[in-house]
Write a protein that holds these residues in place. Structure first.
Motif, mmCIF file in Angstrom:
data_model
loop_
_atom_site.group_PDB
_atom_site.id
_atom_site.type_symbol
_atom_site.label_atom_id
_atom_site.label_comp_id
_atom_site.label_asym_id
_atom_site.label_seq_id
_atom_site.Cartn_x
_atom_site.Cartn_y
_atom_site.Cartn_z
ATOM 1 N N PHE A 87 -49.437 83.227 -20.609
ATOM 2 C CA PHE A 87 -48.309 83.862 -19.946
ATOM 3 C C PHE A 87 -48.128 85.294 -20.443
ATOM 4 O O PHE A 87 -48.050 86.247 -19.672
ATOM 5 C CB PHE A 87 -47.041 83.044 -20.218
ATOM 6 C CG PHE A 87 -45.915 83.333 -19.276
ATOM 7 C CD1 PHE A 87 -45.806 82.647 -18.077
ATOM 8 C CD2 PHE A 87 -44.973 84.295 -19.580
ATOM 9 C CE1 PHE A 87 -44.765 82.905 -17.201
ATOM 10 C CE2 PHE A 87 -43.927 84.563 -18.709
ATOM 11 C CZ PHE A 87 -43.821 83.863 -17.525
ATOM 12 N N GLY A 130 -49.196 93.300 -15.500
ATOM 13 C CA GLY A 130 -48.045 94.174 -15.329
ATOM 14 C C GLY A 130 -47.234 93.818 -14.104
ATOM 15 O O GLY A 130 -46.806 92.686 -13.941
ATOM 16 N N ASN A 131 -47.056 94.811 -13.261
ATOM 17 C CA ASN A 131 -46.251 94.627 -12.075
ATOM 18 C C ASN A 131 -46.745 93.551 -11.132
ATOM 19 O O ASN A 131 -45.964 92.863 -10.491
ATOM 20 C CB ASN A 131 -46.218 95.929 -11.280
ATOM 21 C CG ASN A 131 -45.022 96.737 -11.677
ATOM 22 O OD1 ASN A 131 -43.957 96.184 -11.841
ATOM 23 N ND2 ASN A 131 -45.221 98.017 -11.831
ATOM 24 N N PHE A 176 -48.020 90.943 -11.777
ATOM 25 C CA PHE A 176 -47.850 89.599 -12.293
ATOM 26 C C PHE A 176 -46.678 88.889 -11.626
ATOM 27 O O PHE A 176 -45.556 89.371 -11.619
ATOM 28 C CB PHE A 176 -47.629 89.639 -13.799
ATOM 29 C CG PHE A 176 -47.246 88.312 -14.377
ATOM 30 C CD1 PHE A 176 -48.034 87.203 -14.160
ATOM 31 C CD2 PHE A 176 -46.097 88.177 -15.120
ATOM 32 C CE1 PHE A 176 -47.684 85.974 -14.694
ATOM 33 C CE2 PHE A 176 -45.741 86.961 -15.660
ATOM 34 C CZ PHE A 176 -46.537 85.855 -15.442
ATOM 35 N N ASP A 177 -46.971 87.748 -11.073
ATOM 36 C CA ASP A 177 -45.956 86.954 -10.417
ATOM 37 C C ASP A 177 -45.729 85.684 -11.223
ATOM 38 O O ASP A 177 -46.508 84.745 -11.146
ATOM 39 C CB ASP A 177 -46.432 86.617 -9.004
ATOM 40 C CG ASP A 177 -45.393 85.793 -8.268
ATOM 41 O OD1 ASP A 177 -44.374 85.439 -8.876
ATOM 42 O OD2 ASP A 177 -45.618 85.509 -7.092
ATOM 43 N N PRO A 178 -44.674 85.671 -12.015
ATOM 44 C CA PRO A 178 -44.443 84.536 -12.911
ATOM 45 C C PRO A 178 -44.174 83.263 -12.138
ATOM 46 O O PRO A 178 -44.158 82.184 -12.702
ATOM 47 C CB PRO A 178 -43.216 84.956 -13.703
ATOM 48 C CG PRO A 178 -42.508 85.915 -12.825
ATOM 49 C CD PRO A 178 -43.583 86.643 -12.081
ATOM 50 N N GLU A 229 -48.570 88.736 -18.347
ATOM 51 C CA GLU A 229 -47.523 89.740 -18.289
ATOM 52 C C GLU A 229 -48.062 91.125 -18.582
ATOM 53 O O GLU A 229 -47.804 92.072 -17.864
ATOM 54 C CB GLU A 229 -46.447 89.440 -19.335
ATOM 55 C CG GLU A 229 -45.529 88.314 -18.967
ATOM 56 C CD GLU A 229 -44.557 88.025 -20.092
ATOM 57 O OE1 GLU A 229 -44.748 88.560 -21.195
ATOM 58 O OE2 GLU A 229 -43.626 87.255 -19.868
ATOM 59 N N HIS A 230 -48.814 91.218 -19.666
ATOM 60 C CA HIS A 230 -49.259 92.535 -20.096
ATOM 61 C C HIS A 230 -50.405 93.070 -19.266
ATOM 62 O O HIS A 230 -50.428 94.236 -18.916
ATOM 63 C CB HIS A 230 -49.639 92.501 -21.579
ATOM 64 C CG HIS A 230 -48.454 92.537 -22.473
ATOM 65 N ND1 HIS A 230 -47.749 91.392 -22.809
ATOM 66 C CD2 HIS A 230 -47.807 93.565 -23.075
ATOM 67 C CE1 HIS A 230 -46.733 91.737 -23.597
ATOM 68 N NE2 HIS A 230 -46.755 93.039 -23.774
#
Lengths: 225, 225
Positions: free
Chosen positions: B171, B179-180, B182-184, B175-176
């Motif tokens: 995870f 970045g943007n 990334f859809d959690p 995230e890193h």
DNA sequence: ATATGTATATGACCATTCTCATTGTTGATG
DNA sequence: CATCAACAATGAGAATGGTCATATACATAT
């Protein structure tokens, strides 16, 4: 105003409860997905703060269950994400907002206030001619019939619509659409390629392209004339 | 300290000159690529502020010419980019830094000071075992022989190296690295797939993977034991 | 030790994105 | 009007990123 906080970090849970109680909210807590659901289905809450990472049942599943049950409670998702700009993402899944950890208490309070206040918002749908683009659900339709766009195509169209009526340069477009990925030191004609593909998907009577080229400048979208 | 400012926005040019002169820098200006090159090859400057978008000859071409001539002057590129975080990009092209317009005078000053001060910097090369990763040139080698990694593979390896010695979760990594993007709300096993591909490219004697899996946690990279 | 559930690894596959070479278009200039 | 150079459009192909189903490894309880 009753708020349910769901998080497995007990320290954070405590901290949030204290802070929110001080603001005169009624607080209940859950430290895992299952008890969260139990509570949600037995007590009516005004707002739910929901961590994504949870033991037993993760936040997303909880959210899905809530929405499938037809409950319309505002949900603010919490994630470990450090640098989120567009909370647009995930709205598909029925979350109303999306906050990155670590967050400042001030920001959280602001969001909560906004969510509880919110009812008749501004239109999240962009339009031009027969095209309408819903920034929330990330869906695009032409005269009501849905268009199947890729991620980049969607973003490009969104950017054009945001600037409806004024021409945008390829460079500007690349900056905004590609964001971080954008490498100003190497620009091929990839913007043109995507525009071409977009145009192919947006068929118009007489093949009058809804996206017009402004020679020497870039591209523009506007309503019919 | 003499600085050459190259920009076709005459108002900005004026503004910058004034501000920098107040800081006791010697300023010269050029409003297009060709005169910029003329000046650069006749006068020794300590620093060049170079706009990317220029008439006659664009900033990138100017930069290329400078470097091809073997000149090692620090160059700070200016672009219209609004939200740059990693200036890493473009360093390949010989720019030393990269600043987005519009920028605050304060930020510009800070960068200029830093660039003029800079000589023996910290190492931009990350290492672990036989692997070394140059964040500037975006090149990776194993025992000196170059590895051909994709963008994502590079970023993942970079992230692992930044956290050398401690395990990072999928995870966190998503995230890193994403970045943007990334859809959690939708995580498949794409991180694992990239890790697999990375491992395939980083062959080790005895197939001891340099990226180890920490079950239940994620992945870790460290030096040999 | 064995079984069982969960976490990880992998191969195969497909959509998307991007590069590149080529062709078409436009507008300025003689 | 013809020519030319710059700009734009396009088709085709290669690389990349990501999904998914399946196989494998691991931890734990029996």
């Amino acid at each position: 105003m009753t708020i349910l906080i769901v998080d497995d970090d007990l320290e954070l849970l405590e901290q949030l409860s204290k802070a929110l109680e001080r603001k005169r909210y009624q607080i209940e807590t859950a430290d895992n997905g299952e008890t969260a659901l139990d509570k949600i289905f037995s007590v009516p809450y005004d707002l739910i703060l929901l961590d994504i990472m949870l033991p037993r049942l993760d936040g997303l599943s909880v959210l899905r269950e809530i929405r499938q049950a037809g409950l319309n409670i505002p949900v603010l998702m919490l994630t470990a994400r450090s640098d989120v700009e567009d909370r647009v993402k995930g709205l598909d899944y029925g979350a109303d907002d999306y906050l990155a950890k670590p967050f400042s208490m001030a920001e959280l309070m602001a969001r909560i206030r906004a969510m509880l206040r919110r009812d008749g918002n501004r239109d999240p749908v962009l339009r031009a001619g027969a095209i309408s683009l819903d920034t929330r659900s990330r869906r695009v339709t032409q005269n009501g019939t849905p268009l199947d766009l890729t991620a980049k195509e969607f973003s490009i169209l969104e950017f054009l619509l945001h600037n409806k009526g004024s021409a945008v340069s390829r460079f500007n477009m690349a900056e905004h659409v590609w964001g971080n990925e954008f490498d100003p030191f190497s620009m091929s004609n990839f913007v043109d390629v995507h525009i071409k593909n977009l145009r192919k998907k947006i068929k118009t009577p007489g093949d009058v392209p809804i996206i017009r080229t402004i020679r020497g400048i870039g591209f523009i979208i506007d309503d019919g004339i």
